[in-house]
Design a protein around this motif. Sequence first.
Motif, short mmCIF file in Angstrom:
data_model
loop_
_atom_site.label_atom_id
_atom_site.label_comp_id
_atom_site.label_asym_id
_atom_site.label_seq_id
_atom_site.Cartn_x
_atom_site.Cartn_y
_atom_site.Cartn_z
N THR A 109 39.72 51.21 44.76
CA THR A 109 40.92 50.72 44.56
C THR A 109 40.61 49.16 43.63
OG1 THR A 109 41.61 50.97 46.81
CG2 THR A 109 43.10 50.76 45.23
N ALA A 110 39.59 48.62 44.37
CA ALA A 110 39.02 47.43 43.87
C ALA A 110 38.49 47.73 42.33
CB ALA A 110 37.76 46.61 44.63
N ALA A 111 37.65 48.80 42.16
CA ALA A 111 37.02 49.09 40.86
C ALA A 111 38.31 49.31 39.86
CB ALA A 111 36.31 50.30 40.90
N ALA A 112 39.35 50.14 40.42
CA ALA A 112 40.68 50.42 39.40
C ALA A 112 41.38 49.18 38.98
CB ALA A 112 41.40 51.40 40.18
N LEU A 113 41.48 48.31 39.88
CA LEU A 113 42.25 46.78 39.69
C LEU A 113 41.32 46.27 38.89
CD1 LEU A 113 44.39 44.91 40.16
CD2 LEU A 113 43.03 44.14 42.33
N ASP A 114 40.11 45.98 38.82
CA ASP A 114 39.29 45.44 37.78
C ASP A 114 39.35 45.80 36.70
OD1 ASP A 114 38.54 43.59 39.98
OD2 ASP A 114 36.54 44.15 40.04
N GLU A 115 39.32 47.22 36.52
CA GLU A 115 39.54 47.87 35.24
C GLU A 115 40.76 47.55 34.45
OE1 GLU A 115 37.75 49.83 32.00
OE2 GLU A 115 36.58 49.48 33.81
N TYR A 116 41.83 47.63 35.22
CA TYR A 116 43.03 47.40 34.68
C TYR A 116 43.11 45.86 34.14
CZ TYR A 116 48.12 46.96 34.22
OH TYR A 116 49.45 46.72 33.73
N VAL A 117 42.65 44.94 34.87
CA VAL A 117 42.77 43.59 34.68
C VAL A 117 41.89 43.18 33.24
CG1 VAL A 117 42.22 41.15 35.29
CG2 VAL A 117 43.29 42.57 36.83
N ALA A 118 40.48 43.87 33.17
CA ALA A 118 39.68 43.69 32.43
C ALA A 118 40.45 44.28 30.97
CB ALA A 118 38.52 44.49 32.52
N ASN A 119 41.25 45.17 31.02
CA ASN A 119 41.72 45.70 29.93
C ASN A 119 43.26 45.11 29.43
OD1 ASN A 119 40.01 47.54 28.94
ND2 ASN A 119 40.37 48.52 30.90
N VAL A 120 43.90 44.22 30.30
CA VAL A 120 44.86 43.68 29.86
C VAL A 120 45.00 42.63 28.62
CG1 VAL A 120 46.15 43.69 32.00
CG2 VAL A 120 44.92 41.62 31.44
N ASP A 121 45.88 42.58 27.87
CA ASP A 121 45.84 41.67 26.65
C ASP A 121 45.78 40.23 27.17
OD1 ASP A 121 45.81 43.56 24.84
OD2 ASP A 121 48.17 43.64 24.64
N SER A 122 46.31 39.75 28.13
CA SER A 122 46.58 38.43 28.45
C SER A 122 46.74 38.19 30.23
CB SER A 122 47.54 37.70 27.74
OG SER A 122 47.81 36.34 28.23
N LEU A 123 45.99 37.14 30.44
CA LEU A 123 46.22 37.02 31.95
C LEU A 123 47.53 36.12 32.25
CD1 LEU A 123 42.53 35.77 32.91
CD2 LEU A 123 43.89 37.98 33.31
N ASP A 124 48.17 35.70 31.20
CA ASP A 124 49.33 34.89 31.18
C ASP A 124 50.56 35.73 31.20
OD1 ASP A 124 48.37 32.44 30.99
OD2 ASP A 124 48.18 32.60 28.76
N GLU A 125 50.17 37.26 31.15
CA GLU A 125 51.52 38.09 31.23
C GLU A 125 52.14 38.14 32.51
OE1 GLU A 125 50.62 42.56 30.57
OE2 GLU A 125 49.05 42.00 29.21
N LEU A 126 53.50 37.89 32.50
CA LEU A 126 54.00 37.71 33.96
C LEU A 126 54.67 38.97 34.50
CD1 LEU A 126 56.64 34.78 32.76
CD2 LEU A 126 54.69 34.78 34.51
N ILE A 127 54.50 39.24 35.81
CA ILE A 127 54.44 40.54 36.64
C ILE A 127 55.50 39.89 37.79
CG2 ILE A 127 53.49 42.05 38.26
CD1 ILE A 127 52.28 42.02 35.08
N PRO A 128 56.66 40.99 38.05
CA PRO A 128 57.86 40.66 38.86
C PRO A 128 56.90 40.97 40.34
CG PRO A 128 58.08 42.69 37.95
CD PRO A 128 57.15 41.94 37.11
N GLN A 129 57.19 40.00 41.17
CA GLN A 129 56.64 40.12 42.61
C GLN A 129 57.61 40.75 43.57
OE1 GLN A 129 53.13 39.14 43.10
NE2 GLN A 129 53.82 39.53 40.84
N MET A 130 57.39 41.54 44.52
CA MET A 130 58.25 42.04 45.58
C MET A 130 58.68 41.06 46.39
SD MET A 130 56.30 45.17 47.29
CE MET A 130 54.50 44.92 46.95
#
Length: 186
Positions: A109-130
């Motif tokens: 899961t850590a590898a999948a999370l890192d891969e996802y973050v590596a491929n996002v366009d921007s770390l500034d994207e806003l994500i709704p939190q639970m």
Amino acid sequence: MAGTYTPVALPFTVSGEKEDLLTLLADQRAMFRVTLKGITEEQARQRTTVSELTLGGLVKHLAQGEKATLEELVERDENAEFDISGVADAYNLRDDETLADWITEYDQTAAALDEYVANVDSLDELIPQMTAPWQPEREWWTIRKMMLHKLRETAHHAGHADIIREALDGQTTMAALYDGPEIDWS
């Protein structure tokens, strides 16, 4: 990247802030994993302090946290609510669970999370939190803030694990890194 305790290397190419965040998070995960090196199933379930925390319970909790963060990033559910009943045994290995299975889940899961973050366009994207009892109003966090939170959470529990392991058999993470047996970083 200089400044890590462990010889981690990212399995993809990123630069700048993403490289810094993901490398430091990988380093903290590796520090946590050092505390698990060579323990048995019995030791994984053993309490060594007045706390209920165990090494097995911590790896399970961190694996579930990695998965939850990835799900928040992927689903971006503006109506998500934290289900407290779903984490009743989040820190305890049940009889039908193994340390090895949770370590595998954590690593994957850590590898999948890192891969996802590596491929996002921007770390500034806003994500709704639970929403949750401790966060009743919906908040929107940047991916950056989510990953900084993941880094903080991992470091926090790596510290717990170090104390539990030292009380278990005397091994400390820093001694294992520099004076102890060779660590397999794969």
